[in-house]
Design an enzyme around this catalytic site. Structure first.
Site, PDB file in Angstrom:
ATOM      1  N   MET A 159      57.334  33.064  56.444  1.00 52.40           N
ATOM      2  CA  MET A 159      56.844  32.549  55.161  1.00 52.40           C
ATOM      3  C   MET A 159      57.583  33.149  53.968  1.00 52.40           C
ATOM      4  O   MET A 159      57.216  32.894  52.834  1.00 52.40           O
ATOM      5  CB  MET A 159      55.333  32.776  55.041  1.00 52.40           C
ATOM      6  CG  MET A 159      54.532  31.831  55.893  1.00 52.40           C
ATOM      7  SD  MET A 159      54.721  30.125  55.337  1.00 52.40           S
ATOM      8  CE  MET A 159      53.822  29.289  56.664  1.00 52.40           C
ATOM      9  N   ASN A 162      46.250  32.084  56.192  1.00 55.17           N
ATOM     10  CA  ASN A 162      45.755  33.331  56.789  1.00 55.17           C
ATOM     11  C   ASN A 162      46.831  34.394  57.004  1.00 55.17           C
ATOM     12  O   ASN A 162      46.521  35.572  57.117  1.00 55.17           O
ATOM     13  CB  ASN A 162      45.089  32.940  58.123  1.00 55.17           C
ATOM     14  CG  ASN A 162      44.840  34.116  59.028  1.00 55.17           C
ATOM     15  OD1 ASN A 162      43.905  34.881  58.840  1.00 55.17           O
ATOM     16  ND2 ASN A 162      45.704  34.274  60.046  1.00 55.17           N
ATOM     17  N   TYR A 177      49.603  45.259  48.863  1.00 55.08           N
ATOM     18  CA  TYR A 177      48.768  44.272  49.578  1.00 55.08           C
ATOM     19  C   TYR A 177      47.624  43.793  48.688  1.00 55.08           C
ATOM     20  O   TYR A 177      47.361  42.599  48.559  1.00 55.08           O
ATOM     21  CB  TYR A 177      48.238  44.938  50.854  1.00 55.08           C
ATOM     22  CG  TYR A 177      47.180  44.155  51.588  1.00 55.08           C
ATOM     23  CD1 TYR A 177      47.521  43.120  52.457  1.00 55.08           C
ATOM     24  CD2 TYR A 177      45.833  44.451  51.420  1.00 55.08           C
ATOM     25  CE1 TYR A 177      46.542  42.407  53.135  1.00 55.08           C
ATOM     26  CE2 TYR A 177      44.855  43.754  52.099  1.00 55.08           C
ATOM     27  CZ  TYR A 177      45.206  42.733  52.950  1.00 55.08           C
ATOM     28  OH  TYR A 177      44.233  42.029  53.628  1.00 55.08           O
ATOM     29  N   LYS A 234      46.411  39.977  47.155  1.00 58.17           N
ATOM     30  CA  LYS A 234      45.096  39.361  47.412  1.00 58.17           C
ATOM     31  C   LYS A 234      44.346  39.071  46.105  1.00 58.17           C
ATOM     32  O   LYS A 234      43.670  38.054  45.995  1.00 58.17           O
ATOM     33  CB  LYS A 234      44.267  40.251  48.343  1.00 58.17           C
ATOM     34  CG  LYS A 234      44.839  40.379  49.759  1.00 58.17           C
ATOM     35  CD  LYS A 234      44.893  39.032  50.481  1.00 58.17           C
ATOM     36  CE  LYS A 234      45.158  39.171  51.963  1.00 58.17           C
ATOM     37  NZ  LYS A 234      45.295  37.868  52.654  1.00 58.17           N
ATOM     38  N   GLU A 267      44.358  44.130  66.120  1.00 53.35           N
ATOM     39  CA  GLU A 267      45.256  45.220  66.557  1.00 53.35           C
ATOM     40  C   GLU A 267      45.984  45.859  65.373  1.00 53.35           C
ATOM     41  O   GLU A 267      46.071  47.083  65.264  1.00 53.35           O
ATOM     42  CB  GLU A 267      46.299  44.629  67.501  1.00 53.35           C
ATOM     43  CG  GLU A 267      46.216  45.194  68.903  1.00 53.35           C
ATOM     44  CD  GLU A 267      47.321  44.599  69.742  1.00 53.35           C
ATOM     45  OE1 GLU A 267      46.994  43.642  70.456  1.00 53.35           O
ATOM     46  OE2 GLU A 267      48.473  45.082  69.672  1.00 53.35           O
TER      47      GLU A 267
END
Ligand SMILES: NC(=O)C1=CN([C@@H]2O[C@H](COP(=O)(O)OP(=O)(O)OC[C@H]3O[C@@H](n4cnc5c(N)ncnc54)[C@H](OP(=O)(O)O)[C@@H]3O)[C@@H](O)[C@H]2O)C=CC1
Ligand SMILES: C[C@H](CCC(=O)O)[C@H]1CC[C@H]2[C@@H]3C(=O)C[C@@H]4C[C@H](O)CC[C@]4(C)[C@H]3CC[C@]12C
Length: 293
Positions: free
Chosen positions: A93, A119, A183, A187, A221
């Site tokens: 992406m 997602n 991060y 968001k 994970e």
């Protein structure tokens, strides 16, 4: 203070959860039967679990991520579980052409689209910000700009079908905790963009729903690997998380919070006493275990 944390906050969280979930009484898995759904970041974690739920519900699936070998396995499992059809497009992406390519594939194969589930996330550590601006730029491209490009390319088909966009975000996109600066920024950006777009669609009387998912710590994970040495809390199950996202999207909810109590309590404390929340977060982490890069 202990009593406040142990009794009052969970009770309030439960009341809020009841409020939010009372709207979900009409969910029926048949709502997804035959629907044409794109899931990004579907090769592992929550995206993979969403693909399996949707397959059981007999949806048509178009999955994407970078790792072709993993996508092949997920597609195979989806077909075994009962997907009406399942295929994939692999790619990263951070490529500006992938969103268009993916949506062209949906148009050519299905002639339309009912649900777009955004997602995927690029790799980012759980550590002090080390001044790497290039990393922030790249993560913005993968975690934010590509979501905008995918939604833009999908909108004509979603308008036609009166479909839905589901944006998977995080409590880190509402509350700035430590060790997730790049991060967290991506968001927060999603919230700003998609909340504004939702308003415009309503003004234009376009019946495309936008559901923003505010997730807490989930047992994928990659998340467990990144934070278990720092955060002692038990993560919530990815399978249930995936189902709640699909349910919220199918019901065209504005927001999904999962796990509802933990996320609801944090958001409530933040609105009442933000500095108090910041100090609870800092003191609950094993900061001595954070690896500096
Ligand atoms: N797990 C958690 O605790 C939480 C997760 N979330 C959110 O949930 C969502 C899913 O997270 P989770 O399942 O844990 O993440 P995972 O790391 O398990 O999955 C990430 C997915 O994104 C894909 N991906 C990674 N890099 C790229 C790239 N450059 N281009 C395209 N696809 C890429 C991965 O596949 P591949 O490597 O094959 O490309 C994989 O399919 C994210 O939006 C995350 O922010 C929110 C809060 C908490
Ligand atoms: C632990 C946080 C919840 C607050 C608490 O103290 O209970 C988690 C809430 C959101 C998580 C992060 C997230 O959004 C996903 C990232 C996925 C990456 O692969 C690495 C891990 C995350 C940074 C993850 C870490 C835990 C949370 C901050």
């Amino acid at each position: 203070m202990g009593l406040l944390l142990k009794v009052f906050i969970p009770l309030l969280g439960a009341a809020l959860a009841f409020y939010f979930y009372s709207a979900s009484e009409n969910f029926n898995e048949e709502m997804l039967r035959g629907k044409r759904v794109i899931v990004t970041g579907a090769s592992s974690g929550i995206g993979e679990q969403m693909a399996y739920h949707l397959a059981r519900m007999e949806a048509h699936l178009l999955l994407t991520a970078r790792t072709e070998a993993k996508l092949q396995k997920v597609v195979k499992r989806c077909l075994e579980l009962g997907a009406a059809s399942a295929r994939y497009v692999s790619g990263s992406m951070d490529s500006p052409t992938l969103p268009e390519e993916l949506l062209r594939e949906a148009e050519n194969t299905w002639g339309g689209l009912d649900m777009l589930i955004l997602n995927h996330i690029g790799q980012s550590g759980f550590t002090y910000f080390n001044g790497d601006v290039e990393h922030v730029r790249k993560l913005m491209e993968i975690n934010f700009v590509s979501y905008v490009a995918l939604a833009t390319a999908a909108l004509p088909m979603l308008k036609e079908s009166e479909g839905s966009i589901i944006v998977v975000s995080s409590i880190a996109g509402r509350i700035g905790g430590p060790f997730t600066a790049p991060y967290s920024a991506t968001k927060f950006a999603l919230d700003g963009f998609f909340s504004s777009l939702r308003q415009e669609l309503i003004i234009d009387k376009v019946n495309v729903s936008i559901t923003l998912c505010i997730l807490g710590y989930i047992d994928t994970e990659s998340a467990v690997r990144a934070v278990s040495h720092v955060i002692p809390d038990a993560p919530a199950p990815k399978e249930e998380c995936a189902l709640e996202i699909i349910r919220g999207g199918a019901l065209r909810q504005r927001e999904v919070r999962y796990p509802p109590r933990a996320v609801g309590s944090m958001l409530l404390i933040r609105s009442l006493a933000p500095e108090f929340l910041d100090s609870i977060i800092r003191s609950s982490y094993h900061v001595e275990n954070v690896r500096r890069t």
